[in-house]
Design an enzyme around this catalytic site. Structure first.
Site, PDB file in Angstrom:
ATOM      1  CE1 TYR A 264      -4.540  -2.355   4.825  1.00 32.82           C
ATOM      2  CE2 TYR A 264      -3.679  -0.121   4.594  1.00 32.82           C
ATOM      3  CZ  TYR A 264      -4.183  -1.280   4.028  1.00 32.82           C
ATOM      4  OH  TYR A 264      -4.320  -1.359   2.665  1.00 32.82           O
TER       5      TYR A 264
ATOM      6  CB  SER B   8      -0.900   0.010   1.240  1.00 30.23           C
ATOM      7  OG  SER B   8      -1.520   1.264   1.429  1.00 30.23           O
TER       8      SER B   8
END
Length: 296
Positions: free
Chosen positions: A202, A189
């Site tokens: 995350y 990400s």
């Protein structure tokens, strides 16, 4: 002279931009409750025979980026094992699109946080196909936190178990059944490089995935087994996970230079490229798809 024809395919006009209406969903979310609907390439993706005869295992393939990858891979000629948690409705829709492309779809529900389930998932694929050509570690979980003190230890473990430990289990199980030319593709990400404070656990897992990808790629090169390992780093992408895990999602994606979140169909072609022979000289790489934000 022929008249100039303006085929207006401007994504800025094609895809929705915020603000979005607030919507309540429980993680991991369902496609039918998502408004506006996400585009997985159902009516737009056109295959070019890049993955004919390949066998692909894709986690989180019931919705979002995973679903778009499954549709794209199927239209490129690959059979798909659809790994998902419990979203039967969405998984069946993915299966429909894969079979509509003339390819096999195997549905395997279950929690990839379990090492035993990861073993079962790969065993199912190898029993059916004899081997695996592509492993896409895409499934992920996130939660938002207003401050560090609100992060609970069990939630920290849940995010790492889903995003990092499952990736290791699946690579470990799949590797003996992958031959030269096979590909492992992990989903990291933009948060690995520009972490959002409200997504601390995350973001930490995505940084770990980035590092894991680079290291495993080097190990495969040293082993000279012809298996490539790469990653894709999406920015904000509109999927059911967003309204189900980010309470204030009305302006999701607005802070990108393109002013909107990406659609799953815009991310899937990168996974196609990395799995294809066109990427035969690429391993250990991370390709960003961040809406114009500089990832590194």
């Amino acid at each position: 002279m022929a008249d100039y024809i303006n085929h207006n395919n401007n994504p800025a006009e094609k895809y929705p931009a915020p603000p979005f209406g607030r919507q309540a969903q429980s993680p991991p979310g369902l496609e039918r409750l998502l408004d506006p609907k996400a585009d997985h390439g159902e009516t737009s993706y056109r295959g070019n025979g890049l993955l004919i005869g390949k066998k692909a295992v894709i986690t989180g393939a019931d919705s979002g980026i995973g679903k778009a990858i499954a549709i794209a891979y199927a239209r490129e000629g690959a059979d798909i094992l659809v790994s998902y948690l419990n979203e039967e409705e969405d998984a069946l829709d993915t299966k429909k699109w894969v079979e509509h492309a003339g390819r096999q779809a195997i549905l395997v529900p279950g929690d990839i946080r379990s090492e035993k389930h990861c073993h079962h998932l790969i065993a199912k694929a190898t029993e059916e196909w004899g081997g695996i050509d592509i492993l896409v570690n895409n499934a992920a979980y996130q939660r938002t936190y207003k401050d560090f003190g609100s992060i609970q230890a069990d939630e920290w473990r849940e995010v790492f178990d889903t995003n990092v430990h499952a990736m290791f289990y699946l690579c470990y199980e799949a590797l003996p059944f992958m031959l030269a030319g096979s590909s492992i593709i992990n989903t990291t990400s933009v948060n690995a490089y520009h972490p959002n404070p409200i997504l601390l656990p995350y973001a930490a897992t995505k940084a770990a995935i980035q590092n894991f990808t680079a290291n495993m790629a080097q190990m495969m090169l040293e082993a000279d087994n012809g298996i490539r390992v790469n990653a894709v780093a999406p920015g904000p992408v509109w999927t059911p996970l967003i309204p189900s895990t980010i309470p204030e999602h009305e302006n999701f994606g607005k802070d990108t230079p393109m002013g909107r979140p990406g659609q799953p169909v815009e991310i899937a072609p990168i996974f196609v490229f990395l799995a294809s022979e066109a990427a035969s000289y690429i391993s250990g790489a991370t390709i960003p798809a961040t809406g114009g934000k500089i990832a590194f």
